[in-house]
Design an enzyme around this catalytic site. Sequence first.
Site, short mmCIF file in Angstrom:
data_model
loop_
_atom_site.label_atom_id
_atom_site.label_comp_id
_atom_site.label_asym_id
_atom_site.label_seq_id
_atom_site.Cartn_x
_atom_site.Cartn_y
_atom_site.Cartn_z
CB THR A 1 69.27 35.64 60.08
OG1 THR A 1 69.05 34.88 58.90
CG2 THR A 1 67.96 35.84 60.81
CE1 TYR B 1 62.35 40.06 53.76
CE2 TYR B 1 64.70 40.35 53.35
CZ TYR B 1 63.66 40.07 54.22
OH TYR B 1 63.94 39.80 55.53
CE LYS C 1 62.14 36.45 54.74
NZ LYS C 1 63.54 36.40 55.24
CB ILE D 1 62.29 32.63 53.74
CG1 ILE D 1 61.92 32.14 52.33
CG2 ILE D 1 63.79 32.88 53.84
CD1 ILE D 1 62.26 33.12 51.22
#
Length: 297
Positions: free
Chosen positions: A45, A133, A162, A207
């Site tokens: 983001t 990730y 994540k 997250i």
Amino acid sequence: MKAEIITPSLTIFNDDGSIDYGGNRKLIRHLIDNKVDGIVPLGSTGEFTSLSFKQKKDFIDFYLSEIDGSVKVLPGTGCINYQETIELSNFALAKGAEGVLIIGQYYYAMTQADIFHYYDYLAKQIEGNIYLYNFPARTGTDITPETVLRLLQNNKNIIGMKESVSTFTHTKDIMQLIKTEFPQFKMYSGFDNQFLDNIDYGGQGSIGGLSNILPGLWSKWANAKEDDLYNEVISIKEKILSLMKLYQIEYNCSGLFKELLKARGLDINTTTLFPFEDVKKESITEGLELISQVMDE
């Protein structure tokens, strides 16, 4: 272990596309004042793909200096060039980051052997904590539980992950495979609506991008879960499930989230970088109506 909400923060820009440090300072204060447990600058983001290497370095330096240990900081340091990933990661860690979040390569298709080779090489060059990730919708490849286990067995500095995956089953399979050998491994879900599943299976939390807009709701949810306030946990869960529709209003949610933040009172510039600089007015109206409806329930 307390449930955590870590915010993959938006990046605030000036009209000319340069980083607006004053605006980012306002966002940081907004998040910390509303009790998030950590922040990920330069995540998905945060429009990290549009920033130069120098901009990323300067931004990470600013973030760590501004936060100064008040919450954990896990900068996104994954670059398309692996040497830049290593350099940026070591820079962030030397400046005091708790760890770095590294997305996999996001152009070439990779086998599991390729994924292992990539992260294994990086881990041996990076001097500090690494969080994997996994975001197959963006990278085109998925890290299997077996590859995660093998990476942990070979690299003590890979301490967390994540998972931005469409179904929680994948995350659960990883946790079940590694929990006996690596009980301290920190697992975060990238999708807001997987928070409770994550915690219930021994993860650390989420997250999640929605916490940019409503960090107070998120911290309240984490505290309710910690205190076993069942009715409150379920009530907030229903709100989060409804708010997930915000991700569907615009293909790239960053611009919309900035507009919603500003409309709700945070005085920031809402510039989003090319080619996503135009957020439709009807999208902003729809988003505000959804938030109002959900939060007034």
